[in-house]
Design a protein around this motif. Structure first.
Motif, short mmCIF file in Angstrom:
data_model
loop_
_atom_site.label_atom_id
_atom_site.label_comp_id
_atom_site.label_asym_id
_atom_site.label_seq_id
_atom_site.Cartn_x
_atom_site.Cartn_y
_atom_site.Cartn_z
N GLY A 40 0.81 -1.21 0.00
CA GLY A 40 0.00 0.00 0.00
C GLY A 40 0.85 1.26 0.00
O GLY A 40 2.08 1.22 0.10
N ARG A 41 0.18 2.40 -0.11
CA ARG A 41 0.86 3.69 -0.16
C ARG A 41 0.30 4.58 0.95
O ARG A 41 -0.91 4.82 1.01
CB ARG A 41 0.65 4.35 -1.52
N LEU A 42 1.17 5.04 1.82
CA LEU A 42 0.77 5.93 2.89
C LEU A 42 0.71 7.36 2.36
O LEU A 42 1.66 7.83 1.73
CB LEU A 42 1.76 5.84 4.05
N TRP A 94 -3.95 4.97 4.33
CA TRP A 94 -3.28 4.00 3.47
C TRP A 94 -4.17 3.71 2.27
O TRP A 94 -5.36 3.42 2.44
CB TRP A 94 -3.01 2.69 4.22
N TYR A 125 -4.46 1.18 -0.83
CA TYR A 125 -3.93 -0.08 -1.34
C TYR A 125 -4.19 -0.28 -2.83
O TYR A 125 -3.75 -1.29 -3.39
CB TYR A 125 -4.53 -1.25 -0.54
N THR A 151 -2.94 -0.79 9.23
CA THR A 151 -2.55 -1.45 7.99
C THR A 151 -3.30 -2.77 7.86
O THR A 151 -3.79 -3.32 8.85
CB THR A 151 -1.03 -1.72 7.97
#
Length: 611
Positions: free
Chosen positions: A331-333, A347, A349, A368
């Motif tokens: 994922g990308r924060l 987050w 995803y 997460t």
């Protein structure tokens, strides 16, 4: 009289001695009885524990930010990693490191600023093997430190020196590739011109990009950009909001210099500081010049950088434990600025073309999602997005009504993602934020699923005869203690204590026990919990207080249909009466599920959320 072999007095004694977490785990059966019989004594014992554990924080920091060495008082180097050698060469050749080493030998531990090979200041700390035991040291480094007498561990923390950390933080803030490269260069470039040359673009292009960065982040000065980057680059860590004591301790600043330095770090210019303090601008500039000299820097943004790193290192080296941030999270924060000027994180995803679903985290875990669950959601064509509610993780605390702020943050996140409507899934205490969002933004909710939702009132406590249920019941009957207990929980969230808490909490549910028997799952849950509360636990405390004091769910909400998924092993009495008013309501069950459904039942939960 009691199920436990202990008596209430022994529980209070352990609380007063600071042993709150393990005492609760061992004697949770006594919590409610003790609170009923002598709430004043319970409150007093908890206050005493708070005084004992005043700075026992656990931090999560990036591996790439550290440099480590072990030296003797004879200046011989017994160990130095590649980063430390790149910064200092042989640590025995550095006069500043030698002074710090001898100071630690006399005092047990010492912190300060030291110059690297290029003459730039860097935050460092030195201590003997015992004091350094809670630092993020590989086992072999601890063995080397303990192998001989009078050996000292040196640790330096400089995440600003790692390009990948800066670019990652810039990505979290939503900067474009060009803006990210420029922001990284501005961490130490003296001018925009130098930064432009470093990244290979023209001055006008860089100046235009810098203006876009400031607009995107809602800031006015380059030092503000540095401050936003540095707070993310330092990791999941409590950064003392009052920088004045830190500047006095680390830089040797006078009270007047520290006051001016703290205001500079907040983004104020010299004229603004002069106006606020009611003194001449020349006086402010003189104090800043003296402070810059003590810090070994020449600009406001350099002061912000070095003070942030030094403050983070002080927190880490004086706290209960510092662990390394996980490096393999999917994922990308992302971090956005909300409508009220706060920071909110989530987050994402992906993938972008799939159907979006907001998955709200639980009481203290769920920031997460496990990879197996995410893969199943992707296979079914869905895009999980996990907001961090105010006062959790990287999201700033709320300023007004809590659940209203939750809802507005979620709307701002959807705006940033350019999403008009989503499905919502929430578990346990996340139900409050989900319902409030559906009330304030009914047109943005297609439908919703609540997994094991919580509600107000002692009769709605789940699994009251377990450690988690006992704590929840204590919150509901003694709401004035919630903030204090929550802060103590935050100060006692070391890896060891959390492992014991998770093991005991999972005992009633066989599926939970099987899930946490996998070491990677246990580690993931521990780090998730630590990251959620590393900076603050105000979000958790606020939610618990609202539920304990009788928060009433909104009656008019959007969404074509709502589904309640109950967990039979953790039932809530009267759940149909509490949530039966929701539009298109239906009730279902997830047998054998417990506290960690995304880990224990990933396929079943993914199926329920994507029906």
């Amino acid at each position: 009289m009691f199920d436990s072999v202990e008596q209430p007095s022994s529980l209070l004694d352990r609380f007063a001695a600071g042993d709150v977490s393990m005492a609760t785990i061992d004697s949770w059966q006594l919590l409610h009885t003790t609170a009923d019989r002598d709430p004043e004594a319970l409150a007093e014992a908890l206050q005493m524990a708070a005084a004992i554990n005043a700075s026992a924080f656990t931090s999560l920091a990036p591996r790439a930010g550290f440099g480590l060495a072990v030296v003797g008082l004879d200046h011989r180097c017994h160990y130095a990693d590649s980063r430390f050698r790149a910064w200092f060469g042989n640590p025995g050749d550095s006069p500043a490191l030698r002074r710090l080493t001898h100071q630690a030998a006399r005092q047990g531990q010492a912190s300060g600023l030291v110059d690297d090979l290029d003459g730039s200041a860097m935050a460092a700390c030195a201590a003997g093997p015992q004091a350094a035991g809670a630092w993020p040291l590989p086992p072999e480094v601890l063995e080397i430190a303990a192998a001989g007498s009078r050996r000292i561990v040196l640790i330096c923390f400089a995440p600003s020196r790692d390009k990948s950390l800066a670019l990652e933080a810039a990505g979290m803030l939503g900067l474009t590739p060009l803006e990210s490269r420029l922001a990284e260069a501005m961490l130490d470039a003296p001018t925009v011109q130098v930064a432009a040359e470093r990244i290979g673009v023209g001055y006008e292009t860089a100046r235009e990009a810098l203006g876009k960065i400031k607009k995107r982040l809602g800031v006015k000065r380059t030092s503000d950009i540095v401050r936003r980057l540095m707070t993310l680059m330092c990791g999941d860590i409590f950064l003392e909001p009052d920088l004045k004591p830190l500047m006095a301790k680390v830089l040797g600043a006078t009270p007047a210099e520290a006051r001016v330095g703290a205001l500079t770090a907040e983004g104020l210019s010299a004229p603004q500081i002069a106006a606020e303090l009611g003194v001449r601008e020349a006086t402010i500039r003189g104090q800043l010049k003296a402070l810059y000299a003590k810090a070994g820097v020449g600009r406001a943004r350099d002061l912000v950088r070095i003070v942030t790193e030094a403050g983070a290192l002080v927190t880490m080296t004086h706290g209960a434990e510092t662990a390394l941030q996980p490096e393999s999270l999917s994922g990308r924060l992302r971090v956005i600025q909300t409508r009220d000027g706060r920071q909110a994180a989530y987050w994402d995803y992906g993938p972008r073309g799939s159907r979006p679903i907001l998955i709200l985290h639980g009481s203290i875990t769920g920031r997460t999602l496990p990879p197996a669950f995410v893969a199943m959601m992707h296979a079914k064509g869905w895009r999980p997005i996990v907001p961090q509610r105010p006062g959790f993780g990287l999201s700033d605390t709320h300023q007004g009504d809590y659940f209203t702020t939750c809802a507005d943050d979620m709307a701002d996140m959807l705006d940033a993602l350019r999403l008009s409507q989503v499905r919502i899934a929430a578990r346990d205490d996340g139900a409050g934020a989900a319902l409030t969002f559906a009330e304030r933004y009914p047109g943005r909710v297609s439908d919703a699923i609540l997994l094991r939702p919580n509600a107000s009132g002692t009769r709605q406590v789940r699994s009251a005869n377990t450690v988690t249920g006992a704590v929840k019941r204590l919150f509901y009957t003694q709401p004035d203690l919630i903030t204090l207990i929550a802060e103590l929980m935050r100060r006692q969230n070391s890896t060891h204590l959390l492992r014991e808490t998770i093991l005991r909490s999972a005992q009633p549910i066989a599926a939970d026990q099987r899930a946490i028997s996998e070491p990677t799952v246990m580690t993931s849950l521990i780090r998730d919990c630590q990251a959620m509360s590393a900076r603050t636990i105000r979000g958790f405390a606020t939610e618990q207080s609202l539920f304990a004091r009788g928060w009433t769910p909104p009656r008019q909400v959007g969404g074509a249909s709502w589904r309640i998924i109950e967990f039979p092993e953790m039932p809530m009495p009267g759940i149909e009466a509490v949530f039966g008013y929701l539009p298109g309501i239906s009730f279902g069950e997830l047998p054998e599920a417990g506290l960690f459904p995304y880990y224990s039942h990933p396929e079943q939960v993914a199926g329920l959320l994507t029906l």
